[in-house]
Design an enzyme around this catalytic site. Structure first.
Site, PDB file in Angstrom:
ATOM      1  N   ASP A 106      28.246  -3.375  -4.558  1.00 51.61           N
ATOM      2  CA  ASP A 106      29.255  -4.531  -4.170  1.00 51.61           C
ATOM      3  C   ASP A 106      28.536  -5.273  -3.001  1.00 51.61           C
ATOM      4  OD1 ASP A 106      31.084  -3.599  -5.885  1.00 51.61           O
ATOM      5  OD2 ASP A 106      32.178  -2.567  -4.682  1.00 51.61           O
TER       6      ASP A 106
HETATM    7  N1  URA Z   1      31.565   2.016  -6.241  1.00 51.46           N
HETATM    8  C1  URA Z   1      32.100   1.048  -5.532  1.00 51.46           C
HETATM    9  O1  URA Z   1      33.279   0.951  -5.482  1.00 51.46           O
HETATM   10  N2  URA Z   1      31.162   0.143  -5.019  1.00 51.46           N
HETATM   11  C2  URA Z   1      29.908   0.039  -4.871  1.00 51.46           C
HETATM   12  O2  URA Z   1      29.245  -0.694  -4.495  1.00 51.46           O
HETATM   13  C3  URA Z   1      29.449   1.172  -5.716  1.00 51.46           C
HETATM   14  C4  URA Z   1      30.063   2.179  -6.406  1.00 51.46           C
END
Ligand code: URA
Length: 241
Positions: A106
């Site tokens: 993310d």
């Molecule tokens: N899980 C998440 O919620 N976000 C990420 O960036 C990676 C794994």
């Protein structure tokens, strides 16, 4: 056998741009099998030829693998018209290699991301079937306990009915936790922790299989992976959960 123009071979290695390389080759700085070659269009077998630049031997590698410490605030994408992406953090000679991130983090997640131009490799790393775990450290708003550890182990079912594969939750002194998952569903770790009443405040990926983030890189830092590290990624430790 892979016969290609000399300037194309060097440009695929990320040495310099095609136009810079034409100049470099014309100036006699490139030797092939011990002889200076000054014609950029000269066709060479990249598998067998010994190519040297300024006396230093170069190795042709079709596929390249890098690790980066992704800073929070940067998109896990190759391009975006408005926002900064991981590829924007690379120098021009590496941008030309056709690298892409293996999976996504993310925008607000930091930590280990692998960049490669090898699609099969990326698929092997991402596919839940290969059982490669990804390790995250999370700071959460809430109190987790052994009941949550068990729930992770049994495979959580999220609020919308999404079933998660068994995962590992480890509680750390001070309230942080470590989470190991073998799949990469949308916002997976955040949704898993939120489903246990502990929304994530900060998330950082520390390892993919047996490959650990090099904390010396610093935010946005990157380096090429060596063969031992690639082997470690798929090694036995990578499969244990
Ligand atoms: N899980 C998440 O919620 N976000 C990420 O960036 C990676 C794994």
């Amino acid at each position: 056998m892979a016969v290609m123009r000399l300037d194309k071979i060097l440009s695929d290695m990320g040495i310099a741009s095609r136009s810079e390389l034409r100049q470099i080759i014309k100036s006699g700085r490139v030797m092939v099998d011990g002889l200076a070659v000054t014609a950029p269009e000269k066709r060479i077998d990249s598998d067998s030829a010994r190519i040297a630049l300024d006396g230093r031997e170069l190795k042709y590698r079709k596929f390249r693998y890098f690790m980066m410490d992704k800073p929070a605030g940067v998109l896990s994408a190759t391009e975006d018209s408005k926002q900064e992406t991981l590829l924007d953090l690379l120098p021009p000679e590496l941008k030309r290699l056709g690298l892409f991130p293996v999976g996504r983090l993310d925008k607000d997640t930091s930590g280990l991301i692998i960049l490669t131009n090898d699609g099969d490799f990326a698929h092997r790393v991402i596919s839940p079937k290969s059982g490669i775990w990804k390790l995250y450290r999370a700071r959460v708003d809430g109190q987790l306990d052994v009941g949550d550890v068990e729930a992770f182990e049994n495979g959580l079912v999220l609020g919308d009915g999404t079933a998660c594969l068994p995962a590992k939750l480890e509680l750390l002194p001070g309230g942080d936790c470590l989470v190991r998952v073998t799949e990469g569903k949308y916002h997976q770790v955040k949704r898993m922790l939120a489903s246990r009443g502990a929304p994530v405040l900060e998330l950082r990926r520390l390892a993919v299989g047996g490959l650990e983030l090099d904390e010396n890189l610093g935010p946005g830092g990157f380096r090429e992976l060596n063969e031992a590290e690639l082997d470690r990624l798929f090694g036995q430790d990578a499969l244990k959960i």
